[in-house]
Write an enzyme that holds these catalytic residues in place. Structure first.
Site, PDB file in Angstrom:
ATOM      1  CB  ILE A   1     -18.866  -6.687 -46.091  1.00 14.50           C
ATOM      2  CG1 ILE A   1     -19.747  -7.736 -45.604  1.00 14.50           C
ATOM      3  CG2 ILE A   1     -18.040  -7.266 -47.259  1.00 14.50           C
ATOM      4  CD1 ILE A   1     -20.921  -7.707 -46.713  1.00 14.50           C
TER       5      ILE A   1
ATOM      6  CG  ASP B   1     -22.942  -2.001 -42.741  1.00 12.48           C
ATOM      7  OD1 ASP B   1     -21.925  -1.641 -42.446  1.00 12.48           O
ATOM      8  OD2 ASP B   1     -24.002  -2.256 -42.129  1.00 12.48           O
ATOM      9  CG  HIS B   2     -15.825  -0.836 -44.616  1.00 11.83           C
ATOM     10  ND1 HIS B   2     -15.453  -2.239 -44.554  1.00 11.83           N
ATOM     11  CD2 HIS B   2     -15.042  -0.190 -45.284  1.00 11.83           C
ATOM     12  CE1 HIS B   2     -14.125  -2.206 -44.938  1.00 11.83           C
ATOM     13  NE2 HIS B   2     -13.969  -0.907 -45.267  1.00 11.83           N
ATOM     14  NE  ARG B   3     -22.537  -0.794 -39.534  1.00 15.47           N
ATOM     15  CZ  ARG B   3     -23.963  -0.389 -39.122  1.00 15.47           C
ATOM     16  NH1 ARG B   3     -24.205   0.262 -38.201  1.00 15.47           N
ATOM     17  NH2 ARG B   3     -25.018  -0.655 -40.084  1.00 15.47           N
TER      18      ARG B   3
ATOM     19  N   PRO C   1     -21.734   2.762 -43.083  1.00 11.84           N
ATOM     20  CG  PRO C   1     -20.025   1.789 -41.836  1.00 11.84           C
ATOM     21  CD  PRO C   1     -21.535   2.180 -41.851  1.00 11.84           C
TER      22      PRO C   1
END
Ligand code: CAO
Length: 442
Positions: free
Chosen positions: A418, A414-416, A238
């Protein structure tokens, strides 16, 4: 009563001294008659040598890299029957499969009836409908893998054209299929080709020649590999992209001055070396940017080294060599190394190890143009910095507009791993560091 059986290479046509590239059994394995024991490779094809008998493998008489010819001893099996060691009449090898050349240019093997080197080849395993939708049978057949591996892949419903081979000449091994399956399981099938697992329609096959003249150009090996990785990263990570503009007015003046001073020594500083130094400092300050998710996706691997990948545009496609220990190196050393490694990339002299171990990558299009772009995270890294072309802009200083050289930055992460707030903190930190050249030396 058990019996020892020597299994030898059958008549494999005109091939002598063919290289063994895979040993498909281990001592103690139970094999059935016709099961493949080893794979051999000629300059045009690979073929599997089947067992003439069923039984338990007692001894393997060959090793990887050996060459072998008709009549060569492959394994000794313990089978049921008479007690003495018995020499079995070897069974013919399976039909060769295209291998030694890339799929696009591999010569298709002759059908059994026409073949001039395999007297009675075992017919290729029939292609059964696979649990994975949208597998193109022609492309599946052209994948660089042995018949046994194809069978294994079909049983699992794996489209071999989606699997990257780690064997010789990028040959797909059983381990590669297993890792692919693990990855698909982990990502809920999102890396399955054609969008089948995403619930979207697969791309139709289109005949473009209906609308005018066309020419088909095969993708380079680098294009194909990069495409697979980028596709995987795009659909499984993501992404968020955070933009900023760094005021590099004073840094640019410092860079030009330094270039004059170092001209005689043949050192040329580009903005990239300064950005690399700033990113190494950013990774130290915000360690989550210097992490990777482990294979379970439940832990972060935190790294205490600061290696930075740099995307290099080459005539054959994009490669990302890594410059190690950027935090410990001087700007002079980084500039020299950057020039050497991008030259090596363009001369196709990079080794796989030159492209491994990066903590974060930079994709700089600053020398080309464009205002902003959204780079794709280079997994297993969790962030990438895109750099675009700096331009003079009027910037309000509270009382008046001042001309400033502004460099656009695009941080994808990577929004998982950060959060948005940390993304904004990181890019602001990099901008501030670049805005004051002296800070880069701290
Ligand atoms: N703004 C303005 N000018 C810039 C700049 C920027 N952000 N970055 C570089 N420049 C200038 C350089 O200073 C140099 O000018 P001078 O010769 O006058 O000093 C010129 O552009 C050419 O620089 P360069 O591209 O040769 O050198 P670099 O160190 O900036 O980059 C490299 C090296 C290997 C990254 C680059 O050559 C390259 O291949 N870039 C493409 C990367 C790519 O394809 N990324 C896309 C990946 S897809 O996500």
């Amino acid at each position: 009563m058990s019996e020892m059986v020597e299994v030898k290479v059958p008549d494999i046509g005109d091939f002598d001294d063919v290289e063994i590239i895979e040993i498909l059994v281990a001592v103690g394995d139970k094999v059935a008659e016709e099961d493949s024991l080893i794979t051999v490779e000629t300059d045009k094809a690979t073929m599997e040598i089947p067992s003439s008998h069923s039984g338990t493998v007692k001894e393997i008489k060959v090793k990887l890299g050996d060459t072998i010819s008709q009549g060569g001893l492959v394994v000794v099996l313990e089978s049921s029957g008479a007690a003495a060691v018995k020499e079995e009449e070897p069974k013919p090898a399976s039909a060769p499969t295209p291998a030694a050349k890339p799929a696009a240019v591999a010569e298709a093997p002759k059908p059994a009836a026409e073949s001039d080197h395999a007297p009675a080849p075992v017919p290729a395993v029939e292609l059964k409908p696979s649990p994975t939708a949208n597998i193109n049978p022609e492309r599946f057949k052209s994948a660089h893998a042995s018949p046994a591996l194809r069978k294994f892949a079909r049983e699992l419903g794996v489209d071999l054209t989606e699997v990257s081979g780690t064997g010789r000449n990028s040959r797909i091994l059983k381990e590669d299929v297993k890792s692919y399956v693990k990855q698909v399981m982990k990502t809920g099938g999102s890396s399955v080709k054609g969008g089948a697992a995403l619930g979207v329609e697969p791309m139709p096959e289109i005949d473009f020649s209906k609308w005018g003249e066309i020419e088909t150009q095969p993708l380079s090996k680098i294009n194909k590999l990069t495409g697979k990785f980028l596709h995987r990263n795009w659909v499984t990570i993501p992404h968020v992209t955070q933009f900023d503009e760094a005021d590099i007015t004073s840094l640019e003046a410092f860079r030009k001055q330094s270039n004059k001073e170092y001209e005689k020594e043949g050192v040329k500083f580009t903005m990239l070396s300064f950005i690399m130094k700033a990113i190494a400092a950013g990774l130290k300050k915000y360690p989550r940017f210097n992490s990777s998710l482990d294979a379970t996706g439940e832990n972060l691997i935190m790294k205490n080294y600061f290696h930075i990948g740099v995307a290099v545009d080459t005539p054959d496609g994009l490669v990302v060599p890594v410059i190690r220990d950027v935090d410990k190196k001087s700007l002079v050393d980084i500039s020299i190394e950057l020039r050497e490694i991008s030259g090596k990339a363009r001369d196709k002299k990079l080794k796989p190890s030159d492209m491994q171990g990066g903590c974060m990558s930079i994709s700089s299009l600053g020398g080309i143009g464009g205002t902003k772009f959204t780079p794709i995270v280079n997994a297993p890294e969790v962030a990438i910095m895109g750099v675009s072309k700096a331009e003079m802009k009027p910037v309000w200083n509270g009382t008046e507009f001042e001309p400033k050289l502004m460099c656009p930055l695009s941080l994808s992460y990577d929004h998982r791993v950060i959060d948005g707030a940390d993304g904004a903190r990181f890019i602001t930190y990099i901008s501030h560091r670049l805005a004051d050249a002296r800070r880069l030396l701290l």
